[in-house]
Design a protein around this motif. Structure first.
Motif, PDB file in Angstrom:
ATOM      1  N   SER A  27       0.865  -1.169   0.000  1.00  0.00           N
ATOM      2  CA  SER A  27       0.000   0.000   0.000  1.00  0.00           C
ATOM      3  C   SER A  27       0.907   1.226   0.000  1.00  0.00           C
ATOM      4  CB  SER A  27      -0.905   0.001   1.237  1.00  0.00           C
ATOM      5  OG  SER A  27      -1.714   1.161   1.279  1.00  0.00           O
ATOM      6  N   GLN A  28       0.749   2.088  -0.986  1.00  0.00           N
ATOM      7  CA  GLN A  28       1.636   3.250  -1.150  1.00  0.00           C
ATOM      8  C   GLN A  28       0.814   4.531  -1.136  1.00  0.00           C
ATOM      9  OE1 GLN A  28       5.238   3.191  -2.018  1.00  0.00           O
ATOM     10  NE2 GLN A  28       5.011   5.337  -1.422  1.00  0.00           N
ATOM     11  N   THR A  80      -4.053 -11.812   5.057  1.00  0.00           N
ATOM     12  CA  THR A  80      -5.326 -12.255   4.470  1.00  0.00           C
ATOM     13  C   THR A  80      -6.109 -11.043   3.990  1.00  0.00           C
ATOM     14  OG1 THR A  80      -6.463 -12.178   6.618  1.00  0.00           O
ATOM     15  CG2 THR A  80      -5.452 -14.278   5.959  1.00  0.00           C
ATOM     16  N   TYR A  81      -6.992 -11.268   3.022  1.00  0.00           N
ATOM     17  CA  TYR A  81      -7.766 -10.166   2.458  1.00  0.00           C
ATOM     18  C   TYR A  81      -9.244 -10.516   2.356  1.00  0.00           C
ATOM     19  CZ  TYR A  81      -7.594 -12.823  -1.970  1.00  0.00           C
ATOM     20  OH  TYR A  81      -7.702 -13.799  -2.936  1.00  0.00           O
ATOM     21  N   ILE A 141      -7.564  -5.877   4.934  1.00  0.00           N
ATOM     22  CA  ILE A 141      -6.368  -6.715   4.996  1.00  0.00           C
ATOM     23  C   ILE A 141      -5.962  -6.890   6.457  1.00  0.00           C
ATOM     24  CG2 ILE A 141      -3.937  -6.941   4.324  1.00  0.00           C
ATOM     25  CD1 ILE A 141      -4.550  -5.217   1.889  1.00  0.00           C
ATOM     26  N   LYS A 142      -5.675  -8.131   6.842  1.00  0.00           N
ATOM     27  CA  LYS A 142      -5.240  -8.422   8.208  1.00  0.00           C
ATOM     28  C   LYS A 142      -3.895  -9.144   8.168  1.00  0.00           C
ATOM     29  CE  LYS A 142      -9.891  -8.728  10.186  1.00  0.00           C
ATOM     30  NZ  LYS A 142      -9.777  -7.541  11.029  1.00  0.00           N
ATOM     31  N   ILE A 179      -3.720  -0.988   7.386  1.00  0.00           N
ATOM     32  CA  ILE A 179      -4.322   0.145   6.675  1.00  0.00           C
ATOM     33  C   ILE A 179      -3.966   0.050   5.194  1.00  0.00           C
ATOM     34  CG2 ILE A 179      -4.391   2.648   6.432  1.00  0.00           C
ATOM     35  CD1 ILE A 179      -3.731   2.843   9.408  1.00  0.00           C
ATOM     36  N   ALA A 180      -5.001   0.025   4.351  1.00  0.00           N
ATOM     37  CA  ALA A 180      -4.790  -0.063   2.904  1.00  0.00           C
ATOM     38  C   ALA A 180      -5.584   1.046   2.222  1.00  0.00           C
ATOM     39  CB  ALA A 180      -5.253  -1.421   2.383  1.00  0.00           C
TER      40      ALA A 180
END
Length: 285
Positions: free
Chosen positions: A36-37, A49-50, A83-84, A92-93
């Motif tokens: 994540s950028q 996981t998502y 996302i975990k 945080i994504a």
């Protein structure tokens, strides 16, 4: 003893629709690699996981079709990502920008291709924000033909517990501070069609009082076409469904005629049909 027939006509009616498909998909899986950028902050993750939730439009027009593939337009309303990490903590994504967030779509499609050996599906949402900045979202799923799509007869139906199916999500959003992006790839564990409208009447299954709605254009009374425009109420029941219920629950023809008469009166009073329509229903008995 005379049987009492009851019915309820909801005030909110809509034209009967024949398009049937999932309104939301929940995709769960594991991430082999992703990041994540945002501006100068970059978070990389693996072994996470998502959960991807894809909210689709209620009616997606089929714009291209062939023997093994098809493309729908006006597909996506919203894509959200959770996302975990390995300990179950939220990562945080950056969320893709959606139609609901004032995005003017340039491309908003859903595409599937049943190849000889593999199935491939793709959701694409590209557009311009209110500030004139670009937003691009693409979600791809690919796997063995027997493990991804169960059917494409009406609309692509996914297998709930796919095997050897991989997901790739790419999101890129321009902001005043720079480009914000989200990317990850990894196997899909489950696909859940969270909200279905199996009979295509515009009312989701969990709220539908009349599964298998009679959605013909006009109301049939037995073999007689009344010529009255059919419509579906907020409970998922068409006028034709109510008429059929009158006959199914009646002890005799007199009871059925009385039920349809009361139904027609209530529909007219609710503004669902006109006085002329009321007369046509009664003449069709």
């Amino acid at each position: 003893m005379k049987k009492t027939i009851t019915f309820a006509v909801a005030l909110a009616l809509s034209s009967a629709s024949l398009a049937a498909h999932a309104n939301k998909l929940e995709l769960r899986g594991s991430i082999n690699y992703g990041y994540s950028q945002q501006a100068d902050e970059r978070i990389e993750f693996s072994q996470a996981t998502y959960l991807i939730e894809v909210s689709q439009q209620a009616n997606m027009p089929l714009v291209y079709a062939a023997s093994s593939w098809g493309q729908y337009k006006d597909a996506i309303e919203q894509v959200t990502v959770s996302i975990k990490d390995a300990e179950g903590n939220d990562i945080i994504a950056n969320q893709p920008i959606t139609v609901a967030a004032d995005l003017t779509p340039i491309a908003n499609t859903f595409y599937f291709d049943q190849g000889r050996y593999t199935d491939f599906v793709s959701w694409i949402l590209n557009g311009v924000t209110a500030e004139g900045l670009n937003s691009q979202t693409k979600l791809n799923l690919q796997g063995p033909r027997e493990f991804l799509l169960a059917s494409t007869a009406e609309f692509p139906r996914f297998i709930n517990n796919p095997r050897y199916v991989n997901a790739t999500l790419t999101s890129s959003v321009e902001t005043a501070a720079g480009t914000s992006s989200l990317y990850f790839q990894g196997p899909v564990i489950s696909i859940q069609e969270a909200t279905l409208d199996s009979d295509g009447d515009g009312v989701l299954d969990d709220l539908d009082s009349c599964p298998g709605t009679d959605a013909r254009a006009t109301v049939m009374v037995g073999s007689n076409d009344s010529g009255v425009t059919n419509s579906v109420d907020a409970a998922g029941c068409s006028i034709a469904d109510h008429v059929k219920a009158c006959f199914a629950e009646a002890n005799n023809r007199g009871d059925a005629v009385s039920c349809v008469s009361h139904l027609a009166k209530e529909l007219r009073q609710a503004g669902a049909i006109t006085g002329r329509d009321q007369g046509q229903l009664l003449r069709s008995l």
